[in-house]
Scaffold this motif. Structure first.
Motif, short mmCIF file in Angstrom:
data_model
loop_
_atom_site.label_atom_id
_atom_site.label_comp_id
_atom_site.label_asym_id
_atom_site.label_seq_id
_atom_site.Cartn_x
_atom_site.Cartn_y
_atom_site.Cartn_z
N LEU A 269 36.24 7.84 49.20
CA LEU A 269 37.21 8.38 48.27
C LEU A 269 38.56 8.29 48.96
CD1 LEU A 269 35.31 11.52 46.95
CD2 LEU A 269 35.43 9.23 45.94
N VAL A 270 39.64 7.99 48.21
CA VAL A 270 40.97 7.80 48.78
C VAL A 270 41.87 8.94 48.30
CG1 VAL A 270 42.95 6.25 48.95
CG2 VAL A 270 40.63 5.31 48.77
N PHE A 271 42.57 9.56 49.26
CA PHE A 271 43.43 10.70 48.97
C PHE A 271 44.87 10.43 49.37
CE2 PHE A 271 39.22 12.48 49.36
CZ PHE A 271 39.17 13.36 48.29
N SER A 272 45.80 11.11 48.69
CA SER A 272 47.22 11.07 49.01
C SER A 272 47.81 12.44 48.71
CB SER A 272 47.91 9.99 48.17
OG SER A 272 49.30 10.01 48.41
N ALA A 273 49.01 12.68 49.20
CA ALA A 273 49.69 13.94 48.90
C ALA A 273 50.11 13.99 47.43
CB ALA A 273 50.91 14.11 49.80
N SER A 274 50.27 12.83 46.80
CA SER A 274 50.71 12.77 45.41
C SER A 274 50.21 11.48 44.76
CB SER A 274 52.23 12.81 45.35
OG SER A 274 52.70 12.45 44.08
N THR A 275 49.92 11.53 43.48
CA THR A 275 49.49 10.31 42.78
C THR A 275 50.63 9.31 42.67
OG1 THR A 275 49.96 11.32 40.64
CG2 THR A 275 47.68 11.45 41.44
N SER A 276 51.87 9.76 42.73
CA SER A 276 53.01 8.84 42.62
C SER A 276 53.21 8.00 43.88
CB SER A 276 54.30 9.61 42.31
OG SER A 276 54.60 10.49 43.37
N ASN A 277 52.55 8.35 44.98
CA ASN A 277 52.66 7.56 46.21
C ASN A 277 51.82 6.30 46.19
OD1 ASN A 277 54.32 9.51 47.27
ND2 ASN A 277 52.73 10.49 48.48
N ALA A 278 50.93 6.15 45.23
CA ALA A 278 50.00 5.02 45.18
C ALA A 278 50.72 3.77 44.72
CB ALA A 278 48.82 5.34 44.27
N LYS A 279 51.14 2.98 45.67
CA LYS A 279 51.83 1.72 45.39
C LYS A 279 50.97 0.56 45.89
CE LYS A 279 56.44 3.74 45.61
NZ LYS A 279 56.30 4.57 44.51
N LYS A 280 51.37 -0.64 45.56
CA LYS A 280 50.61 -1.82 45.99
C LYS A 280 50.47 -1.86 47.51
CE LYS A 280 50.63 -5.71 43.18
NZ LYS A 280 51.18 -7.01 42.83
N ARG A 281 49.28 -2.23 47.96
CA ARG A 281 48.96 -2.44 49.37
C ARG A 281 49.09 -1.16 50.20
NH1 ARG A 281 45.79 -6.00 49.06
NH2 ARG A 281 45.90 -6.26 51.28
N ARG B 265 45.40 17.50 49.10
CA ARG B 265 45.53 16.10 48.72
C ARG B 265 44.97 15.88 47.33
NH1 ARG B 265 43.39 13.58 54.36
NH2 ARG B 265 45.16 14.23 55.61
N VAL B 266 45.40 14.77 46.74
CA VAL B 266 44.95 14.38 45.41
C VAL B 266 44.13 13.10 45.56
CG1 VAL B 266 45.71 13.63 43.13
CG2 VAL B 266 47.03 15.35 44.38
N GLN B 267 42.97 13.05 44.91
CA GLN B 267 42.19 11.82 44.95
C GLN B 267 42.88 10.80 44.07
OE1 GLN B 267 38.02 12.06 43.92
NE2 GLN B 267 37.90 9.83 43.71
N VAL B 268 43.20 9.64 44.65
CA VAL B 268 43.92 8.59 43.91
C VAL B 268 43.05 7.38 43.61
CG1 VAL B 268 46.20 9.32 44.70
CG2 VAL B 268 44.91 7.63 46.03
N GLY B 269 41.84 7.36 44.11
CA GLY B 269 40.97 6.22 43.84
C GLY B 269 39.77 6.20 44.75
N ARG B 270 39.13 5.03 44.74
CA ARG B 270 37.91 4.83 45.54
C ARG B 270 38.01 3.47 46.20
NH1 ARG B 270 33.08 2.35 43.87
NH2 ARG B 270 33.87 2.30 41.75
N LEU B 271 37.56 3.39 47.45
CA LEU B 271 37.53 2.13 48.19
C LEU B 271 36.07 1.72 48.35
CD1 LEU B 271 39.40 0.11 49.68
CD2 LEU B 271 38.85 1.35 51.78
N SER B 272 35.71 0.58 47.78
CA SER B 272 34.34 0.08 47.80
C SER B 272 34.31 -1.20 48.64
CB SER B 272 33.89 -0.22 46.37
OG SER B 272 32.60 -0.75 46.36
N CYS B 273 33.52 -1.19 49.72
CA CYS B 273 33.54 -2.30 50.67
C CYS B 273 32.18 -2.97 50.83
CB CYS B 273 33.99 -1.81 52.05
SG CYS B 273 35.62 -1.04 52.03
N LYS B 274 32.21 -4.29 50.97
CA LYS B 274 31.04 -5.08 51.32
C LYS B 274 31.27 -5.59 52.74
CE LYS B 274 29.89 -6.76 46.73
NZ LYS B 274 29.75 -7.95 45.89
N VAL B 275 30.35 -5.26 53.64
CA VAL B 275 30.47 -5.63 55.04
C VAL B 275 29.56 -6.82 55.31
CG1 VAL B 275 30.28 -4.82 57.42
CG2 VAL B 275 30.91 -3.22 55.61
N ASP B 276 30.10 -7.82 56.01
CA ASP B 276 29.31 -9.00 56.35
C ASP B 276 28.12 -8.65 57.23
OD1 ASP B 276 31.20 -10.49 55.00
OD2 ASP B 276 32.13 -11.35 56.79
#
Length: 156
Positions: free
Chosen positions: A87-99, A27-38
């Motif tokens: 960390l967020v992974f996908s099979a390809s960086t081109s798969n990273a679309k909105k939502r 997989r390819v790292q495509v970004g990061r998910l940063s969350c604030k939990v109530d």
């Protein structure tokens, strides 16, 4: 207190990033998910907390997700502020679309807090678009809490 929590998150994210290549072989790292939990209270056999997350990618606008994390198992105490990083992974960086991250993730969770604490979430799953959160996340929080439970995360 906020500086201590921020420093703990930074140290753990750096350590997790160093270990990421071994865990994400194809997989390819495509970004990061940063969350604030109530803030919330563990109800002995489970809990449910709302969260707001930012999906951060180089060269793209940050996406905001709302979500809910649910736990079933030992979950006793209360937490004030909690931050979780994946960390967020996908099979390809081109798969990273909105939502792309909308979907359901399942696994386990454990945490311990006495004033300031740490935790980890082992979650797998995701949307039909082929994205996955790194199986192990890191979190830092304040409160008084002990939890070892099955966990489910829904992002929308």
């Amino acid at each position: 207190m906020k500086k201590l929590v921020t420093a703990a998150i930074a140290a753990i994210v750096i350590a997790a990033a160093a270990a990421a290549p071994a865990q994400a072989d194809s997989r390819v790292q495509v970004g990061r998910l940063s969350c604030k939990v109530d803030a919330g209270v563990g109800l002995i056999i489970g809990s449910q907390k709302d969260m707001t997350c930012k999906f951060i990618r180089k060269g793209h606008k940050t996406e905001i997700y709302e979500g809910t994390i649910r736990k079933l198992g030992l979950d006793v105490g209360f937490t004030d502020q909690t931050r979780i990083e994946w960390l967020v992974f996908s099979a390809s960086t081109s798969n990273a679309k909105k939502r792309s991250l909308a979907g359901t993730y399942v696994g386990g969770s454990s945490e311990a807090t006495f004033g300031v604490g740490l935790g980890a979430n082992w979650l797998i799953g995701g949307s039909k678009r082929g994205f996955a959160l790194q199986p192990v996340s890191v979190q830092a929080q304040t409160g008084l809490n002990l939890s070892f439970a099955f966990a489910g995360l829904t992002l929308y």
